[in-house]
Design a protein around this motif. Structure first.
Motif, PDB file in Angstrom:
ATOM      1  N   THR A 171       8.539   6.424  -0.274  1.00  0.00           N
ATOM      2  CA  THR A 171       7.385   6.395   0.416  1.00  0.00           C
ATOM      3  C   THR A 171       7.968   7.975   0.485  1.00  0.00           C
ATOM      4  OG1 THR A 171       6.993   4.739   1.478  1.00  0.00           O
ATOM      5  CG2 THR A 171       6.380   6.785   2.519  1.00  0.00           C
ATOM      6  N   GLU A 172       9.046   8.287   0.580  1.00  0.00           N
ATOM      7  CA  GLU A 172       9.308   9.932   0.650  1.00  0.00           C
ATOM      8  C   GLU A 172       9.273  10.298  -0.052  1.00  0.00           C
ATOM      9  OE1 GLU A 172      12.775  12.921   2.998  1.00  0.00           O
ATOM     10  OE2 GLU A 172      13.225  10.462   2.997  1.00  0.00           O
ATOM     11  N   SER A 173       9.521  10.460  -1.222  1.00  0.00           N
ATOM     12  CA  SER A 173      10.026  11.427  -2.877  1.00  0.00           C
ATOM     13  C   SER A 173       8.829  10.901  -3.829  1.00  0.00           C
ATOM     14  CB  SER A 173      11.241  11.146  -3.267  1.00  0.00           C
ATOM     15  OG  SER A 173      12.390  11.044  -2.571  1.00  0.00           O
ATOM     16  N   GLY A 174       7.811   9.733  -3.668  1.00  0.00           N
ATOM     17  CA  GLY A 174       7.326   9.098  -4.678  1.00  0.00           C
ATOM     18  C   GLY A 174       7.659   8.827  -5.675  1.00  0.00           C
ATOM     19  N   ILE A 175       7.329   8.281  -7.275  1.00  0.00           N
ATOM     20  CA  ILE A 175       7.715   7.705  -8.229  1.00  0.00           C
ATOM     21  C   ILE A 175       8.189   9.341  -9.106  1.00  0.00           C
ATOM     22  CG2 ILE A 175       6.117   5.633  -8.467  1.00  0.00           C
ATOM     23  CD1 ILE A 175       4.510   7.535 -10.991  1.00  0.00           C
ATOM     24  N   GLU A 176       8.371  10.185  -8.481  1.00  0.00           N
ATOM     25  CA  GLU A 176       9.235  11.227  -8.720  1.00  0.00           C
ATOM     26  C   GLU A 176      10.482  11.366  -8.782  1.00  0.00           C
ATOM     27  OE1 GLU A 176       4.415  12.598  -9.636  1.00  0.00           O
ATOM     28  OE2 GLU A 176       5.476  12.042  -7.563  1.00  0.00           O
ATOM     29  N   GLY A 177      10.660  11.309  -7.533  1.00  0.00           N
ATOM     30  CA  GLY A 177      11.654  11.423  -6.789  1.00  0.00           C
ATOM     31  C   GLY A 177      12.541  10.564  -7.768  1.00  0.00           C
ATOM     32  N   ARG A 178      14.130  10.540  -7.946  1.00  0.00           N
ATOM     33  CA  ARG A 178      15.138  10.235  -8.472  1.00  0.00           C
ATOM     34  C   ARG A 178      15.753   8.878  -7.347  1.00  0.00           C
ATOM     35  NH1 ARG A 178      16.024  12.056 -13.244  1.00  0.00           N
ATOM     36  NH2 ARG A 178      18.351  11.394 -13.237  1.00  0.00           N
ATOM     37  N   VAL A 179      14.723   8.043  -7.230  1.00  0.00           N
ATOM     38  CA  VAL A 179      15.136   6.940  -6.147  1.00  0.00           C
ATOM     39  C   VAL A 179      15.857   5.727  -7.004  1.00  0.00           C
ATOM     40  CG1 VAL A 179      14.187   8.011  -3.976  1.00  0.00           C
ATOM     41  CG2 VAL A 179      12.769   6.177  -5.777  1.00  0.00           C
ATOM     42  N   PHE A 180      15.081   5.687  -8.207  1.00  0.00           N
ATOM     43  CA  PHE A 180      15.524   4.234  -8.780  1.00  0.00           C
ATOM     44  C   PHE A 180      16.769   4.145  -9.102  1.00  0.00           C
ATOM     45  CE2 PHE A 180      11.074   5.275  -8.474  1.00  0.00           C
ATOM     46  CZ  PHE A 180      10.193   4.219  -8.429  1.00  0.00           C
ATOM     47  N   THR A 206      -0.771   9.273  -5.549  1.00  0.00           N
ATOM     48  CA  THR A 206      -0.200  10.844  -4.693  1.00  0.00           C
ATOM     49  C   THR A 206       1.087  11.731  -6.191  1.00  0.00           C
ATOM     50  OG1 THR A 206       1.583   9.953  -3.769  1.00  0.00           O
ATOM     51  CG2 THR A 206      -0.671  10.656  -2.679  1.00  0.00           C
ATOM     52  N   SER A 207       0.979  10.541  -7.648  1.00  0.00           N
ATOM     53  CA  SER A 207       1.832  10.617  -8.116  1.00  0.00           C
ATOM     54  C   SER A 207       1.050  12.249  -9.381  1.00  0.00           C
ATOM     55  CB  SER A 207       2.554   9.736  -9.420  1.00  0.00           C
ATOM     56  OG  SER A 207       2.452  11.127 -10.287  1.00  0.00           O
ATOM     57  N   ARG A 208       2.006  13.472  -9.394  1.00  0.00           N
ATOM     58  CA  ARG A 208       1.360  13.843 -10.275  1.00  0.00           C
ATOM     59  C   ARG A 208       1.540  13.856 -11.850  1.00  0.00           C
ATOM     60  NH1 ARG A 208       5.632  16.719  -7.804  1.00  0.00           N
ATOM     61  NH2 ARG A 208       7.106  16.263  -9.555  1.00  0.00           N
ATOM     62  N   HIS A 209       2.297  13.215 -12.230  1.00  0.00           N
ATOM     63  CA  HIS A 209       1.487  12.119 -13.239  1.00  0.00           C
ATOM     64  C   HIS A 209       0.413  10.788 -13.591  1.00  0.00           C
ATOM     65  CE1 HIS A 209       5.905  13.146 -15.781  1.00  0.00           C
ATOM     66  NE2 HIS A 209       6.439  12.807 -14.024  1.00  0.00           N
ATOM     67  N   ARG A 210       0.208  10.878 -15.047  1.00  0.00           N
ATOM     68  CA  ARG A 210      -1.404  10.998 -15.167  1.00  0.00           C
ATOM     69  C   ARG A 210      -1.222   9.062 -15.380  1.00  0.00           C
ATOM     70  NH1 ARG A 210      -4.397   9.958 -21.266  1.00  0.00           N
ATOM     71  NH2 ARG A 210      -6.230   8.907 -20.055  1.00  0.00           N
ATOM     72  N   VAL A 211      -1.617   9.026 -13.975  1.00  0.00           N
ATOM     73  CA  VAL A 211      -1.345   7.129 -13.560  1.00  0.00           C
ATOM     74  C   VAL A 211      -2.936   6.258 -14.469  1.00  0.00           C
ATOM     75  CG1 VAL A 211      -1.827   5.404 -11.910  1.00  0.00           C
ATOM     76  CG2 VAL A 211      -0.832   6.927 -11.501  1.00  0.00           C
ATOM     77  N   LEU A 212      -2.554   5.841 -15.637  1.00  0.00           N
ATOM     78  CA  LEU A 212      -3.852   5.063 -15.397  1.00  0.00           C
ATOM     79  C   LEU A 212      -4.818   4.013 -14.856  1.00  0.00           C
ATOM     80  CD1 LEU A 212      -1.991   4.646 -19.200  1.00  0.00           C
ATOM     81  CD2 LEU A 212      -3.691   6.686 -18.330  1.00  0.00           C
ATOM     82  N   TYR A 213      -3.773   3.404 -14.187  1.00  0.00           N
ATOM     83  CA  TYR A 213      -3.966   1.823 -13.376  1.00  0.00           C
ATOM     84  C   TYR A 213      -3.215   1.446 -11.988  1.00  0.00           C
ATOM     85  CZ  TYR A 213      -1.845  -0.519 -17.029  1.00  0.00           C
ATOM     86  OH  TYR A 213      -0.987  -0.617 -18.073  1.00  0.00           O
ATOM     87  N   CYS A 214      -3.510   1.176 -11.075  1.00  0.00           N
ATOM     88  CA  CYS A 214      -2.304   1.505 -10.481  1.00  0.00           C
ATOM     89  C   CYS A 214      -3.009  -0.532  -9.061  1.00  0.00           C
ATOM     90  CB  CYS A 214      -2.280   1.912  -9.455  1.00  0.00           C
ATOM     91  SG  CYS A 214      -1.667   1.087  -8.273  1.00  0.00           S
ATOM     92  N   ASN A 269       1.133  -1.522   0.020  1.00  0.00           N
ATOM     93  CA  ASN A 269       0.446   0.207  -0.505  1.00  0.00           C
ATOM     94  C   ASN A 269       0.486   1.801  -0.448  1.00  0.00           C
ATOM     95  OD1 ASN A 269      -2.751  -0.819  -0.003  1.00  0.00           O
ATOM     96  ND2 ASN A 269      -2.573  -1.648   2.190  1.00  0.00           N
ATOM     97  N   ASP A 270       2.023   0.774   0.430  1.00  0.00           N
ATOM     98  CA  ASP A 270       2.860   2.104   0.178  1.00  0.00           C
ATOM     99  C   ASP A 270       2.902   2.455  -0.714  1.00  0.00           C
ATOM    100  OD1 ASP A 270       3.440   3.593   2.754  1.00  0.00           O
ATOM    101  OD2 ASP A 270       4.452   2.211   2.915  1.00  0.00           O
ATOM    102  N   ILE A 271       3.163   1.740  -1.975  1.00  0.00           N
ATOM    103  CA  ILE A 271       3.236   1.454  -3.181  1.00  0.00           C
ATOM    104  C   ILE A 271       2.383   2.395  -4.430  1.00  0.00           C
ATOM    105  CG2 ILE A 271       4.137   0.211  -5.233  1.00  0.00           C
ATOM    106  CD1 ILE A 271       5.882  -1.904  -3.343  1.00  0.00           C
ATOM    107  N   ARG A 272       1.399   2.040  -3.776  1.00  0.00           N
ATOM    108  CA  ARG A 272       0.215   2.503  -4.214  1.00  0.00           C
ATOM    109  C   ARG A 272      -0.275   3.834  -4.319  1.00  0.00           C
ATOM    110  NH1 ARG A 272      -5.153   0.312  -4.951  1.00  0.00           N
ATOM    111  NH2 ARG A 272      -4.731  -1.495  -3.597  1.00  0.00           N
ATOM    112  N   ILE A 273       0.605   4.265  -2.328  1.00  0.00           N
ATOM    113  CA  ILE A 273       0.103   5.389  -2.419  1.00  0.00           C
ATOM    114  C   ILE A 273       1.381   6.770  -2.669  1.00  0.00           C
ATOM    115  CG2 ILE A 273       0.362   7.156  -0.267  1.00  0.00           C
ATOM    116  CD1 ILE A 273      -0.974   4.847   1.250  1.00  0.00           C
ATOM    117  N   ALA A 274       2.127   5.975  -3.702  1.00  0.00           N
ATOM    118  CA  ALA A 274       3.404   6.808  -3.636  1.00  0.00           C
ATOM    119  C   ALA A 274       3.312   7.102  -5.531  1.00  0.00           C
ATOM    120  CB  ALA A 274       4.899   5.711  -4.179  1.00  0.00           C
TER     121      ALA A 274
END
Length: 242
Positions: A216-225, A109-117, A101-106
């Motif tokens: 969790t802190e930075s979201g999928i926009e964060g440069r964490v990958f 709450t993204s600014r990008h267009r999430v089509l499905y999760c 659920n932490d992954i889902r929330i990231a």
């Protein structure tokens, strides 16, 4: 119980708990209470729980509370056309559920267009017919439509299970444009362990990874990958969808 007024935010809290099964106070704060103090969040959730709209569970006095849909919440959502089951006991693998659920929330709450999760239990309910079920399937439009399969690896199981999934993913799924497999781990050390094994079981499909706390802190926009085949720097997930 007394009759209480149910706000739109209260309904959103109930819907989120119904879909996610169980959510922590902090997760609900990120989803539904932006800019609200944690004390105010606790007060709002306690009001819903005391009146049967939520059920609340705490493993021990120092643990964060988790919340599921209560029996009156089920009725309230049904009145709005949303069918859901009331929560009972938390699952045995609660930490794994919280991480998913932490992954889902990231993503949500993204600014990008999430089509499905979709989480694994939702995929099963939707009739997922494939032999292996990802923890999360995420679709992003940024600008091209791409899908990502997430595996949350807590390091409590051997790598054989992950290897089995990766070998199946390598064969591909008809109709899915898979941009990458994503491993989310609790520590950098676990990611390094997975990365060392990837050449033996992951084929040629892109495999990237991150640490859950950073996501969790930075979201999928964060440069964490990072690319687990070749750690050549950090990037955000949406860069792979461009």
């Amino acid at each position: 119980m007394v009759s209480i007024r149910i706000s739109d935010r209260d309904r959103r809290v109930m819907v989120k708990c119904a879909v996610a099964r169980w959510l922590t106070t902090g997760q609900l704060q990120r989803l539904c209470f932006r800019g609200v103090t944690v004390d105010a969040v606790r007060k709002s959730l306690r009001r819903l729980a005391e009146n049967g709209y939520l059920v609340t569970h705490r493993e021990h006095s120092m643990a964060e509370a988790i919340h599921g849909l209560g029996p009156k919440g089920k009725v309230a959502l049904a009145a709005k056309g949303f069918t859901a089951e009331a929560s009972r006991e938390p699952p045995r693998q609660l930490e794994h559920l919280i991480g998913i659920n932490d992954i889902r929330i990231a993503a949500e709450t993204s600014r990008h267009r999430v089509l499905y999760c979709f989480a694994s239990w939702e995929l099963q309910a939707l009739g997922w017919a494939h032999p292996v079920i990802p923890d999360i399937v995420l679709g992003i439009q940024s600008p091209h439509r791409k899908s990502f399969f997430f595996e949350y690896d807590r390091g409590t199981e051997g790598l054989a299970t992950l290897a089995k999934k990766f070998r199946w993913y390598e064969d591909g799924i008809a109709g899915v444009c898979l941009a990458a497999l994503v491993v989310v781990a609790d520590t950098d050390g676990r990611l390094e362990t997975v990365a060392r094994k990837i050449p033996h079981f992951a084929g040629e499909r892109p495999v990237i990874g991150c640490v859950l706390s950073e996501l969790t802190e930075s979201g999928i926009e964060g440069r964490v990958f990072k690319d687990l085949r070749n750690d050549s720097g950090r990037f955000c997930l949406t860069e792979l969808a461009e």
